[in-house]
Design an enzyme around this catalytic site. Structure first.
Site, PDB file in Angstrom:
ATOM      1  CG  ASP A 153      42.685   5.575  -2.357  1.00 53.18           C
ATOM      2  OD1 ASP A 153      42.244   4.410  -2.328  1.00 53.18           O
ATOM      3  OD2 ASP A 153      42.519   6.391  -1.427  1.00 53.18           O
ATOM      4  CG  ASP A 164      40.645   0.289  -1.615  1.00 52.57           C
ATOM      5  OD1 ASP A 164      41.628  -0.126  -0.992  1.00 52.57           O
ATOM      6  OD2 ASP A 164      39.772   1.017  -1.116  1.00 52.57           O
ATOM      7  CD  GLU A 165      45.369   2.558   0.211  1.00 57.25           C
ATOM      8  OE1 GLU A 165      45.951   3.638   0.005  1.00 57.25           O
ATOM      9  OE2 GLU A 165      44.827   2.264   1.294  1.00 57.25           O
TER      10      GLU A 165
END
Length: 365
Positions: free
Chosen positions: A13, A107-108
């Site tokens: 993350d 983003d993860e």
């Protein structure tokens, strides 16, 4: 009976991704409270830097409230092309270790490194290497959670943020979940947490002490999920190609609108945007949902399921128009949205078997 495959899962993350990218590209923003999003009266914070979070600024917060909490807050318009560029670069680092990468957003992502390209038996070492490479190649920080399944890995990735990682080894799973605050369980939002508090459920152990019948009675279909995850049972595999469940778009207006003529104009624009997204994704859907948020922030949805798949803006708009006229508006409107679900990708998805598996991982973490 063949023993189920034992897994090592990493959840990576990125730390305050959008805001961190803006601080990376503009040195003048570093060390300052930054919010990515619109600064207008109707603006919403898409992401906040850690400097802004100290003042209580959070994503999805109204810009007005964010500015009230942090008078020195600097608003920056989002640059999604730049975020996508860096996200691709980060994803390529993941692929150096495994092809089993399941992106959740820009983003993860989840990574299954049970069998990895480096032949490294330690998922913790792999996670550390990945975070170091991300820093070297992008200048950005990432956090990670490492454990036996996706649920625990995702929860763990939040423990040592920012720029840290947490490994929950097989023998630690039970104690980790029992001491975890209930609001930190993935899938337990504020409303559910408040409801659990009323039942005296504040930690994983409190949840574990409730029977399956109790959870089913009070939390419906989510009851079994809560019963299983607090025992470390979560069989969802890392899917290299995630199957999209729905696709939509929405617009928040600078001023509330009450004229249905103006609403139709906005719905036309939204329908055109959805058509473009459907075309890019090469999907179509049967269920159209109209989302209406009134001036008092109450939310209403109206849905209709067709007998055939649609992807054209004309058919989307026609159905949305029908839903709009379904009943009279009770207030002026601040937001309209349309989404398509029941997509033609659904038939590709197989139901996962729900088997209770009482095995622990037997290799290094």
């Amino acid at each position: 009976m063949e023993e189920p495959k034992q897994r090592k899962i990493i959840h990576v993350d990125m730390d305050a991704f959008y805001a961190s990218v803006e601080q990376l590209d503009n040195p003048e923003l570093r060390g300052k409270p930054v919010a990515v999003g619109g600064s207008s009266q109707r603006g919403v914070v898409a992401a906040a830097s850690y400097e802004a979070r100290k003042f209580g600024v959070r994503s999805a917060m109204s810009s007005v409230l964010a500015k009230r909490n942090c008078p020195d807050l600097i608003f920056v318009k989002p640059r999604f092309e730049r975020y996508r560029e860096l996200s691709t670069r980060i994803r390529n680092i993941f692929f150096e270790y495994t092809d089993l990468v399941e992106p959740l957003s820009l983003d993860e992502a989840y990574l299954d490194v049970t069998e990895n390209k480096k032949g490294n038996p330690s998922a913790s070492v792999i996670a550390k290497e990945i975070r170091q490479k991300i820093k070297e190649k992008t200048g950005l920080n990432a956090s990670a959670g490492i454990s036996v399944n996706k649920f625990i890995a995702k929860v763990a990735s939040d423990i040592n943020k920012p720029n840290g990682q947490k490994t929950v080894r097989p023998e630690e799973v039970e104690a980790f979940l029992e001491t975890l605050e209930i609001r930190k369980f993935y899938g337990v939002g504020k409303v559910t947490a408040d409801k659990m508090y009323r039942f005296g459920i504040f930690t994983g152990l409190d949840l574990k002490n409730k029977s399956l019948d109790f959870l089913n009675e009070n939390f419906g279909r989510s009851g079994l999920y809560y019963y299983q995850v607090v025992r470390g049972i979560h069989h969802s595999e890392v899917k290299a190609s995630r199957i999209r469940k729905s696709l939509g778009a929405e617009r928040t207006f600078e001023e509330n609108i009450s004229s249905e003529v103006f609403m139709l104009e906005r719905l036309q624009n939204i329908s055109e945007e959805i058509e473009r997204r459907l075309s890019r994704s090469k999907v179509a859907g049967k269920t159209i949902t109209l989302k209406i948020k009134y001036r008092d922030f109450t939310l209403q949805t109206r849905s209709k399921t067709l007998s055939y798949y649609i992807s054209s803006k004309d058919l989307i708009l026609e159905t949305a128009k029908e839903l709009l006229y379904q009943e009279k508006m009770k207030e002026s409107v601040r937001l309209l949205g349309i989404s398509l679900s029941n997509l033609n990708t659904d038939k590709e998805e197989k139901q996962e078997e729900k088997k209770e598996i009482a095995v622990q991982l037997k290799f290094d973490f």
